[in-house]
Each structure stands twice: as C-alpha cells, then as structure tokens.
Design a protein around this motif. Structure first.
Motif, PDB file in Angstrom:
ATOM      1  N   UNK A   3       0.830  -1.210   0.000  1.00 53.42           N
ATOM      2  CA  UNK A   3       0.000   0.000   0.000  1.00 53.42           C
ATOM      3  C   UNK A   3       0.863   1.258   0.000  1.00 53.42           C
ATOM      4  N   UNK A   4       1.915   1.245   0.798  1.00 50.94           N
ATOM      5  CA  UNK A   4       2.805   2.410   0.852  1.00 50.94           C
ATOM      6  C   UNK A   4       3.503   2.640  -0.482  1.00 50.94           C
ATOM      7  N   UNK A   5       3.929   1.563  -1.125  1.00 53.18           N
ATOM      8  CA  UNK A   5       4.598   1.710  -2.419  1.00 53.18           C
ATOM      9  C   UNK A   5       3.654   2.276  -3.469  1.00 53.18           C
ATOM     10  N   UNK A   6       2.407   1.785  -3.502  1.00 55.21           N
ATOM     11  CA  UNK A   6       1.457   2.326  -4.463  1.00 55.21           C
ATOM     12  C   UNK A   6       1.162   3.794  -4.173  1.00 55.21           C
ATOM     13  N   UNK A   7       1.095   4.161  -2.912  1.00 60.47           N
ATOM     14  CA  UNK A   7       0.879   5.560  -2.556  1.00 60.47           C
ATOM     15  C   UNK A   7       2.040   6.409  -3.052  1.00 60.47           C
ATOM     16  N   UNK A   8       3.265   5.904  -2.922  1.00 57.94           N
ATOM     17  CA  UNK A   8       4.433   6.633  -3.424  1.00 57.94           C
ATOM     18  C   UNK A   8       4.382   6.753  -4.946  1.00 57.94           C
ATOM     19  N   UNK A   9       4.009   5.681  -5.639  1.00 59.33           N
ATOM     20  CA  UNK A   9       3.916   5.724  -7.107  1.00 59.33           C
ATOM     21  C   UNK A   9       2.880   6.748  -7.534  1.00 59.33           C
ATOM     22  N   UNK A  10       1.707   6.725  -6.902  1.00 55.69           N
ATOM     23  CA  UNK A  10       0.671   7.693  -7.255  1.00 55.69           C
ATOM     24  C   UNK A  10       1.117   9.122  -6.934  1.00 55.69           C
ATOM     25  N   UNK A  11       1.862   9.294  -5.873  1.00 54.40           N
ATOM     26  CA  UNK A  11       2.381  10.622  -5.531  1.00 54.40           C
ATOM     27  C   UNK A  11       3.343  11.139  -6.582  1.00 54.40           C
ATOM     28  N   UNK A  12       4.245  10.277  -7.057  1.00 58.38           N
ATOM     29  CA  UNK A  12       5.204  10.684  -8.086  1.00 58.38           C
ATOM     30  C   UNK A  12       4.480  10.997  -9.386  1.00 58.38           C
ATOM     31  N   UNK A  13       3.521  10.169  -9.772  1.00 59.07           N
ATOM     32  CA  UNK A  13       2.756  10.417 -11.003  1.00 59.07           C
ATOM     33  C   UNK A  13       1.975  11.716 -10.887  1.00 59.07           C
ATOM     34  N   UNK A  14       1.364  11.952  -9.738  1.00 61.76           N
ATOM     35  CA  UNK A  14       0.608  13.190  -9.528  1.00 61.76           C
ATOM     36  C   UNK A  14       1.505  14.410  -9.591  1.00 61.76           C
ATOM     37  N   UNK A  15       2.680  14.316  -8.993  1.00 63.27           N
ATOM     38  CA  UNK A  15       3.619  15.437  -9.033  1.00 63.27           C
ATOM     39  C   UNK A  15       4.078  15.702 -10.458  1.00 63.27           C
ATOM     40  N   UNK A  16       4.379  14.646 -11.193  1.00 68.04           N
ATOM     41  CA  UNK A  16       4.824  14.790 -12.582  1.00 68.04           C
ATOM     42  C   UNK A  16       3.728  15.412 -13.442  1.00 68.04           C
ATOM     43  N   UNK A  17       2.510  14.956 -13.285  1.00 68.82           N
ATOM     44  CA  UNK A  17       1.397  15.545 -14.039  1.00 68.82           C
ATOM     45  C   UNK A  17       1.180  17.008 -13.665  1.00 68.82           C
ATOM     46  N   UNK A  18       1.300  17.331 -12.408  1.00 71.41           N
ATOM     47  CA  UNK A  18       1.135  18.722 -11.974  1.00 71.41           C
ATOM     48  C   UNK A  18       2.223  19.605 -12.588  1.00 71.41           C
ATOM     49  N   UNK A  19       3.435  19.112 -12.628  1.00 73.38           N
ATOM     50  CA  UNK A  19       4.513  19.884 -13.252  1.00 73.38           C
ATOM     51  C   UNK A  19       4.245  20.077 -14.743  1.00 73.38           C
ATOM     52  N   UNK A  20       3.745  19.025 -15.394  1.00 73.12           N
ATOM     53  CA  UNK A  20       3.417  19.154 -16.821  1.00 73.12           C
ATOM     54  C   UNK A  20       2.334  20.166 -17.072  1.00 73.12           C
ATOM     55  N   UNK A  21       1.303  20.152 -16.230  1.00 74.29           N
ATOM     56  CA  UNK A  21       0.207  21.130 -16.380  1.00 74.29           C
ATOM     57  C   UNK A  21       0.721  22.539 -16.145  1.00 74.29           C
ATOM     58  N   UNK A  22       1.552  22.723 -15.151  1.00 74.10           N
ATOM     59  CA  UNK A  22       2.121  24.052 -14.879  1.00 74.10           C
ATOM     60  C   UNK A  22       2.974  24.519 -16.052  1.00 74.10           C
ATOM     61  N   UNK A  23       3.712  23.625 -16.649  1.00 76.98           N
ATOM     62  CA  UNK A  23       4.523  23.979 -17.813  1.00 76.98           C
ATOM     63  C   UNK A  23       3.622  24.413 -18.971  1.00 76.98           C
ATOM     64  N   UNK A  24       2.538  23.679 -19.198  1.00 74.06           N
ATOM     65  CA  UNK A  24       1.608  24.038 -20.269  1.00 74.06           C
ATOM     66  C   UNK A  24       0.927  25.382 -20.010  1.00 74.06           C
ATOM     67  N   UNK A  25       0.598  25.640 -18.760  1.00 74.93           N
ATOM     68  CA  UNK A  25      -0.052  26.907 -18.401  1.00 74.93           C
ATOM     69  C   UNK A  25       0.930  28.065 -18.643  1.00 74.93           C
ATOM     70  N   UNK A  26       2.185  27.888 -18.309  1.00 74.68           N
ATOM     71  CA  UNK A  26       3.182  28.944 -18.516  1.00 74.68           C
ATOM     72  C   UNK A  26       3.443  29.195 -19.998  1.00 74.68           C
ATOM     73  N   UNK A  27       3.268  28.173 -20.836  1.00 77.95           N
ATOM     74  CA  UNK A  27       3.540  28.305 -22.258  1.00 77.95           C
ATOM     75  C   UNK A  27       2.351  28.911 -23.016  1.00 77.95           C
ATOM     76  N   UNK A  28       1.216  29.037 -22.386  1.00 79.23           N
ATOM     77  CA  UNK A  28       0.037  29.559 -23.073  1.00 79.23           C
ATOM     78  C   UNK A  28       0.244  31.025 -23.446  1.00 79.23           C
ATOM     79  N   UNK A  29      -0.317  31.460 -24.576  1.00 80.89           N
ATOM     80  CA  UNK A  29      -0.139  32.848 -24.994  1.00 80.89           C
ATOM     81  C   UNK A  29      -0.865  33.802 -24.062  1.00 80.89           C
ATOM     82  N   UNK A  30      -0.255  34.922 -23.858  1.00 79.80           N
ATOM     83  CA  UNK A  30      -0.835  35.903 -22.930  1.00 79.80           C
ATOM     84  C   UNK A  30      -1.361  37.099 -23.646  1.00 79.80           C
TER      85      UNK A  30
END
Length: 81
Positions: free
Chosen positions: A54-81
């Motif tokens: 259970x702890x390992x799956x929680x860590x995997x989901x945490x890493x995936x969530x962090x990676x997706x959040x970073x990707x979304x933030x990168x996309x938001x910063x790249x949007x035209x203003x």
C-alpha cells in the motif's frame, strides 16, 4: 498374577510404560507447536507485506501526480498571454 490377586496399588506398577509411543506423541506435539508458530509468523509477514505494498502504491501515485502537476504548470506557462 491375575488382576484380582494383585490387590491395591498403582496401575503403573503393573502396566508397562510404552517409551516409543510417548516419544512419538511428544514429537507430534512439538511439531504441531512449531507449525502453529510458523503459521503465526507467516501471517505477520503477509500483513507487513500488504502494508508495504500500500505504501509503495501511494508513493507511485504521488510521483505520477507530481509529474502531471509539473506538466500542467509547464503548459499553463507556455500559453499565450
């Protein structure tokens, strides 16, 4: 000497002691106790492994969530203003 002629006293004075049967019975009891101890330890190990999984799956989901959040933030910063 017959049973009636013996009179009182302990039955252990007249009945032979079966040493082999007593030894086998003792070994069976020891083996049973060892088996119960082994089952108890295996149950503990299984419980610990489930908690670790259970702890390992929680860590995997945490890493995936962090990676997706970073990707979304990168996309938001790249949007035209």
């Amino acid at each position: 000497m017959s049973e009636a002629n013996r009179g009182g006293g302990s039955r252990f004075l007249y009945e032979p002691f079966d040493k082999a049967a007593a030894r086998i019975e003792t070994h069976e009891r020891v083996a049973e106790e060892r088996w119960l101890g082994l089952e108890r330890r295996l149950l503990t190990i299984e419980t610990m492994l489930e908690r670790l999984e259970r702890r390992l799956w929680l860590a995997v989901y945490g890493v995936v969530g962090f990676t997706l959040a970073q990707g979304v933030l990168t996309l938001v910063d790249m949007s035209p203003k």
